[in-house]
Scaffold this motif. Structure first.
Motif, PDB file in Angstrom:
ATOM      1  N   LYS A 107       0.920  -1.210   0.077  1.00  0.00           N
ATOM      2  CA  LYS A 107       0.061  -0.049  -0.124  1.00  0.00           C
ATOM      3  C   LYS A 107       0.965   1.214   0.151  1.00  0.00           C
ATOM      4  N   ASP A 108       0.303   2.399  -0.262  1.00  0.00           N
ATOM      5  CA  ASP A 108       0.988   3.576  -0.142  1.00  0.00           C
ATOM      6  C   ASP A 108       1.752   3.929   0.840  1.00  0.00           C
ATOM      7  N   THR A 109       1.212   3.412   2.124  1.00  0.00           N
ATOM      8  CA  THR A 109       1.859   3.407   3.406  1.00  0.00           C
ATOM      9  C   THR A 109       3.027   2.746   3.515  1.00  0.00           C
ATOM     10  N   GLU A 144       2.886  -0.780   4.014  1.00  0.00           N
ATOM     11  CA  GLU A 144       2.718  -1.786   4.286  1.00  0.00           C
ATOM     12  C   GLU A 144       2.160  -2.854   3.500  1.00  0.00           C
ATOM     13  N   THR A 157       9.068  -1.050   8.091  1.00  0.00           N
ATOM     14  CA  THR A 157       7.504  -1.889   8.163  1.00  0.00           C
ATOM     15  C   THR A 157       7.890  -3.211   8.821  1.00  0.00           C
ATOM     16  N   THR A 183       9.090  10.648  14.588  1.00  0.00           N
ATOM     17  CA  THR A 183       8.118  10.657  14.035  1.00  0.00           C
ATOM     18  C   THR A 183       7.086  12.010  13.977  1.00  0.00           C
ATOM     19  N   THR A 196       4.643   5.027   6.201  1.00  0.00           N
ATOM     20  CA  THR A 196       3.938   5.316   7.263  1.00  0.00           C
ATOM     21  C   THR A 196       3.030   4.267   7.777  1.00  0.00           C
ATOM     22  N   ALA A 197       3.582   3.106   7.764  1.00  0.00           N
ATOM     23  CA  ALA A 197       2.779   1.514   8.185  1.00  0.00           C
ATOM     24  C   ALA A 197       2.377   1.786   9.632  1.00  0.00           C
ATOM     25  N   LYS A 256       5.633  -0.410  12.764  1.00  0.00           N
ATOM     26  CA  LYS A 256       7.078  -0.216  12.224  1.00  0.00           C
ATOM     27  C   LYS A 256       8.156  -0.377  13.571  1.00  0.00           C
TER      28      LYS A 256
END
Length: 414
Positions: free
Chosen positions: A155-157, A159, A187, A321, A335-336, A339
């Motif tokens: 995914k874009d995150t 993950e 991730t 973060t 940004t999963a 992490k």
């Protein structure tokens, strides 16, 4: 200070840990070293350095072959190191611990054998987040055998797309390979669940544990995978030594990787027979000092309170973060929700290489580039990132120092 940071501070004496790492007292260009490149390699505690020096100073000898006391002592330490590793990951047997030069060679050992076992009807499943070592090896094995390489999207995150992972598994899937933790994004993958799904279609499973071994307890019996691979230097040990763990029944029949001394039981001019495990997979003079140093690193690491270690590292990532999200012109890449201590980012001002150079002038060591994950960077639409990666000896003050230095970088490049 956040509640997590307060909890970490009360449960974990980071200054006592730091005192055991001589390199952390260094200065770079007159500034205290802030070492935030732990995903590339960790620093070494004094006990590991001492173990290496002691081996070379007191019992340097080749193992298994010598008819003298030095050889006996070296062999006991070397084979004792194998026992230490087996206990650390809860192997079924010490015979399942194969010494290699590191994670990359471990994967190549499996991939070389797999290439001889695959057919054109088979598939190998990997993910979009792979390090090159866990991608190119399978890519080449598939090319040699005619098998198909299947890539699970993320995914874009950053993950893994778990629905797609499940959908792509099928009866043609021969082997599934994925990272415990993404080296580029941090991730943390649900490795036990992924393994269970792969085993449900009777696929072999290899877990690239290079980035996970120092951040989570590993029990290969609980995981149920067929292979787990990792390097000592990501676990406070020496470079040039690593482990291929594999189930004994598989390794006993797996095609050998290299031939030569030690892995032979009988030789004629026309033929040869292979030795028993673990030696059938270990050709030539091994990295004896590396194995001894690795065992010392594991003993040192195993004495720590793992819950306190994880709380401390989570506090570091939380602080980084939070500051990154508030930093104007900085974008976190990866940004999963699950992490470990990796903050990968880009900035509106400056190429990652320029950011890394200017941070270094301020004593802050990070990594820049595609992190041996070029296809992943393409998937995420960036040429590369700046990556700060944290370990047990890093402090909240060092996280603050990173962002103070980034503010200066922004001013210089703006």
């Amino acid at each position: 200070m956040s509640s997590l940071a307060k909890q970490a501070e009360s449960a974990f004496d980071v200054e006592a840990i730091r005192q055991q790492f001589p390199i952390l007292s260094r200065e770079i260009d007159g500034k205290p070293l802030v070492y935030l490149d732990n995903a590339a390699t960790t620093q070494k505690p004094q006990c590991v350095i001492d173990a290496l020096v002691d081996y070379y100073s007191t019992c340097n000898s080749n193992v298994h072959r010598g008819a003298h006391q030095l050889a006996d002592e070296a062999t006991r330490r070397y084979e004792g190191a194998r026992d230490t590793v087996a206990e650390f990951i809860n192997a079924y047997s010490r015979n399942e611990v194969i010494w290699t030069s590191g994670t990359t060679e471990s994967i190549n050992v499996v991939a070389n054998g797999l290439a001889q076992l695959l057919t054109a009807d088979d598939e190998v499943l990997v993910t979009e987040m792979e390090h090159h070592a866990n991608l190119v090896t399978w890519q080449q094995a598939c090319k040699r055998s005619g098998a198909k390489l299947v890539v699970v999207p993320i995914k874009d995150t950053g993950e893994l797309d778990l629905e797609q992972f499940s959908a792509l598994l099928n009866t043609r899937t021969k082997l599934v390979a994925f990272p415990h933790v993404s080296n580029a994004l941090g991730t943390l993958n649900p490795i036990a669940d992924l393994t269970a799904q792969a085993k449900a279609v009777d696929a072999w499973v290899l877990i690239d544990g290079a980035q996970g071994i120092a951040h989570e307890p590993v029990d290969v019996q609980v995981l149920g995978c067929d292979f787990y691979v990792f390097s000592a230097h990501k676990l406070f040990g020496p470079t040039g030594i690593g482990v291929l763990w594999g189930k004994e029944a598989l390794l006993t029949e797996w095609p050998v990787w290299q031939t030569g001394g030690e892995m032979i039981s009988e030789v004629s001019y026309q033929d040869a027979a292979w030795n028993v495990l673990p030696y059938r997979m270990e050709a030539g003079t091994p990295n004896i000092s590396g194995a001894i140093g690795m065992a010392e690193a594991i003993r040192w690491f195993s004495e720590l309170d793992m819950d306190a270690v994880q709380t401390h590292e989570a506090a570091l990532l939380e602080s980084a973060t939070r500051q990154a999200e508030a930093f104007d012109g900085l974008t976190i890449v990866g940004t999963a929700p699950n992490k470990v201590g990796v903050l990968s980012f880009v900035m509106d001002e400056g190429h990652p290489a320029d950011i890394g150079f200017l941070l270094d002038r301020q004593g802050v060591a990070i990594r820049t580039g595609h992190h041996c994950a070029e296809p992943l960077m393409g998937r995420l639409g960036v040429p590369g990132t700046a990556r700060a990666s944290f370990s047990i000896y890093n402090t909240l003050d060092e996280v603050d120092a990173l962002f103070a230095a980034l503010n200066k970088v922004k001013t210089m490049l703006g």
